[in-house]
Each structure stands twice: as C-alpha cells, then as structure tokens.
Design an enzyme around this catalytic site. Structure first.
Site: not given
Ligand SMILES: [Zn+2]
Length: 475
Positions: A231-232, A271-272, A432-433
């Site tokens: 989240h960057n 948004h993040d 996971a994917q």
């Molecule tokens: Zn996001």
C-alpha cells in the site's frame, strides 16, 4: 547503473555508509537502512525518514540520489503513530514483565497482569491526548486528529518539483491501456503521468486548476503515502492508471461528465493515503487510534478520505478551489463515497446492489446508478493487478503477502486473532491467488462487464489467464 555508496548519519550522531544498487527492491533497501539504524526490519511500527542536510525529505528506495561524506543524509527513526504503542514510561515495565512472563511459561496470572497494564497504557495514551486537546487552543487540538497531523508533517518538507519529463505520444497512448508497464517509472514521473490524465480529460482547463497547485497537490499526496510493501504510492498510481485504462478501453469516459471524471481521478489518487500497512481487522482488534475515532466503521478508508480532504483544505494544494460551491459539494460527496466503497467488508453489499441495476437494464439517467457505477470502477481498479501482464502483476503478489505476513506475525505476537489468508504457515502465493481471482476478481469484473462494453479481451481474458497460471502452480 552499478551500485554506489550513500553516506548517512543516523539521528545526526552515528556515521554509516550504505551500498545502493538500483536492482534492489524498496524492501531490501529499507532493510539495509534498518540495519544501519540498529532496528529490526521486522519492527513494523518504526518509520524511517531520510533527510538531505537542508531538511528536504529523500524517498528511501532504489533511486536515492548519490551524495558524499560532506553532504550526508540524516536518517531518523520514528515510532509509527497509528500502531498501538505503550507510552515511553510504561514501555520498559511492560518489556520486563513480558520477559519474565515468557520465562515462567504458563504463568497465566502474570500474563493477565501484563495484558491489563498494556490495555491501561494504550487507553491512557489516547485519553490523555483528548484531555490535552480540550484545554488548549483549537489549532493545537487539530494536531491530535491523525489526518491533520499527517498532512502537517508533510507540509513542512515539500521539496522543489523536478521539471516535467517530456512524455512521448507512445507513452501517452500506452497509459490508456491495462498493459502499461507501471514499473518503469520513478515516483516523480508517476506524479507527472497522473497530472497528464487531468490534462487529457480537459479537467485542468475546465476547472481552472493551477499548474503549481496541481504539482504541489501530487507531491503532497506522494509524501503522504507510506513505504509499505504494497500500500504505497506506486499502488496509488496503478489504481488510478487502471481506472484511466478501463474508461478508455470501455469508452465509458464518453458517457461520464467532467465532474465524474474528476471524482474518479481524485478518489483513486487519494484512496489509500497514509495506509499504515495493517488492515481494518487489525485496527479494530488492536483498538488503534483510527478504530476509536471512526467507531470501527471502515477506519482506514475514512482515514484515507480525511487525509485527502486535509490536503485539499490547504489553499496551496487545493486543486478543487475553482469549482463552484455546488460542484465542490457534489465532488466531495462522490469522492468520499468512492473511497469508502474500497472497503472489502462492503464488497457483498455493493455487488448485490449493482447486480440489481445490471439485471434490470442499467439506466445512465438515474444518478444513483451512475454513482454506484463509478464506485464499482474504483473497486475494480483497486484489485486489478491480475489484469496486467504477468511480469507486471506478479511482483505485487509478493509485496501483498509480505504485508499480510508481517501483520499476522504481529497479531500472533500481540495475542490478537489473525486471518488464515494472512498466515505464512497456511498461505502460498498460488493458493492465495487462485482463491482471490476465482472468488473475488472474476465475479466483480464479469458483473461490471454486463454494463461496460469491450471488457472481455483486454480485461477479463488476462484475469482468466492469471487464474490458469496460478492453478497450474498448485498442481
Ligand atoms: Zn488500494
């Protein structure tokens, strides 16, 4: 470019030399700086900040400008303010009790005392902040609001902008497609590519957005994203670019109003903002400051929107300052709704509502349906990595798992519940994917493709190929 030396001074006291190779990832470079500062790389509540001698912030990553022993950067190590931490006086006591508690093994009573003291310390820290605010000036009180505090930190260190690169027509065209290679660009170049999207949609001209304000806004946004594995700022760029790509491949940008396009761009960009790298479940279970302020209701998404509007509140960075009052009011409402829609806890609710609209025949004349459509576009863009070619998307899976594993390790260490999909003992990249693509991505994109045309070949087929690829890895 070969590796080179970067000269730093840790907290202005201890001189160190760090070798940087452009091939290193941000995480690898961060771990080197952690080692130089004598802090564990696993200590995720520590924020590293690198400053030039003139006080300007330097992003920690593979493109740190070379310097000399005379112009050492100053490395500062700070405690992350959004993670629950005990106050400095209580911390040594808790540490000592933790150590004794561990030695005694199942000495449950002592453990209980430690936990009580920890809860007391956390609650005390926060109550203290509120108590102080009530007796001091309003200006000082606003610093206790996390979003305002975060933007004030950034505001002090805005650097001179780097001149705008000359993007070729080919780059500008590629930018409109999901195949765009997002790894080729440095952060300041991504900021200029974002600016180009406003230009391309004619928004700069229509809403009289001042060029300097736009650049300061984007710079402030960049500095307000944290150096998380996932989240960057590059994730922010990816989401915005995919939204821009989706509008072009489906042609829906021709059906949207300029204000809706402005909303989509600003919402994706913000948004993040200031994501701490630990999700809502963690915020709520650990009773962090954000979960208290937002009453456990989408604490992160509320915070992202609050940081965005704190940036927009300052005249220097307010790219919406020339909107009419009614336009601003509408844009603000829609931007907030788009950001809040990215909370995956609301995924089922939004899917069901949109399905109702799609099945009844989507009506572009209905404002409620248009509003939900732009929220769904942001949701698609937010989880769209697997739409991209495999060499572009795959590194994101590793980054996301790194962030997840760090969270579950911390949850285990703190005695909090953790999710199996974040557990390094249970999850593999492929498993996971397969689950995420099959159960979340494909249903979402297929549903949206019932309303937006031309998604099959450029958007949905790459997702199916990614599903096959990860299925083949599970054997
Ligand atoms: Zn996001």
């Amino acid at each position: 470019m070969d590796s080179y030396s970067v000269y730093i001074s840790v907290e202005g006291k201890l001189n160190e030399t760090v070798r940087i190779a452009p091939s290193l990832s941000i995480q690898e470079i961060r771990s080197v700086f952690c080692a130089a500062a004598d802090v564990s790389y696993e200590t995720r509540d520590v924020v590293l900040k690198l400053y030039r001698p003139d006080g300007i912030l330097v992003p920690i990553g593979p493109h740190i400008p070379p310097n000399s022993p005379e112009t050492r950067y100053i490395l500062q190590v700070k405690q992350d303010k959004y993670l629950p931490g005990a106050s400095s006086e209580v911390k040594p006591v808790i540490d000592a009790l933790d150590a004794v508690s561990a030695l005694l093994g199942d000495a449950l009573k002592l453990k209980d005392k430690v936990d009580k003291l920890k809860r007391h310390a956390h609650a005390g820290g926060f109550d203290g902040a509120v108590g102080t605010a009530s007796v001091e000036s309003a200006a000082h009180a606003s610093k206790n609001i996390p979003a305002i505090r975060r933007v004030q930190q950034v505001g002090l260190r805005l650097e001179e902008t780097v001149p705008k690169p000359d993007f070729s027509d080919e780059v500008k065209e590629n930018l409109k497609h999901p195949t765009f290679d997002i790894w080729q660009w440095q952060e300041h170049e991504m900021a200029y590519l974002l600016e180009h999207m406003f230009v391309e949609f004619g928004l700069i001209e229509l809403y009289k957005i001042d060029e300097t304000k736009m650049r300061r806004f984007l710079q402030c946004v960049r500095c307000s994203y944290n150096n998380n594995p996932f989240h960057n700022f590059r994730h922010c760029f990816c989401v915005t670019q995919m939204m821009y790509g989706l509008l072009h491949v489906t042609g829906v940008h021709e059906k949207l109003t300029p204000l809706e396009k402005l909303v989509l761009l600003v919402a994706c960009i913000g948004h993040d903002l200031d994501h701490p790298g630990f999700n809502n479940a963690y915020q709520i279970n650990a009773s962090t400051e954000l979960s208290i302020i937002y009453n456990d209701i989408s604490p992160l998404e509320n915070h992202h929107a609050a940081v965005l509007f704190t940036i927009l509140k300052s005249d220097e960075t307010n790219i919406l300052s020339n909107l009419s009052n009614s336009e601003y009011k509408e844009a603000r409402k829609q931007i907030i709704n788009c950001i809040l829609a990215t909370d995956m806890a609301r995924h089922g609710e939004l899917m069901a509502k949109f399905k109702g609209y799609a099945e009844a025949g989507f009506n572009y004349e209905d404002p409620a349906q248009r509003t939900l459509l732009i929220q769904m576009i942001v949701k698609c863009a937010d989880i769209s990595n697997e739409v991209r070619p495999q060499h572009v998307s795959e590194p994101w899976v590793d980054s996301l798992l790194e962030e997840f594993f760090t969270q579950s390790d911390r949850e285990k260490a703190e005695g909090l519940p953790w999710a199996p999909f974040m557990d390094r003992q249970k999850v593999t990249k492929a498993s996971a994917q397969v689950g995420f693509i099959g159960f979340v991505m494909i249903p979402l994109f297929e549903l949206v493709s019932k309303v937006l045309p031309n998604m099959e070949e450029p958007v949905i087929q790459p997702i199916r190929r990614a599903l096959d690829y990860y299925k083949s890895m599970t054997g």
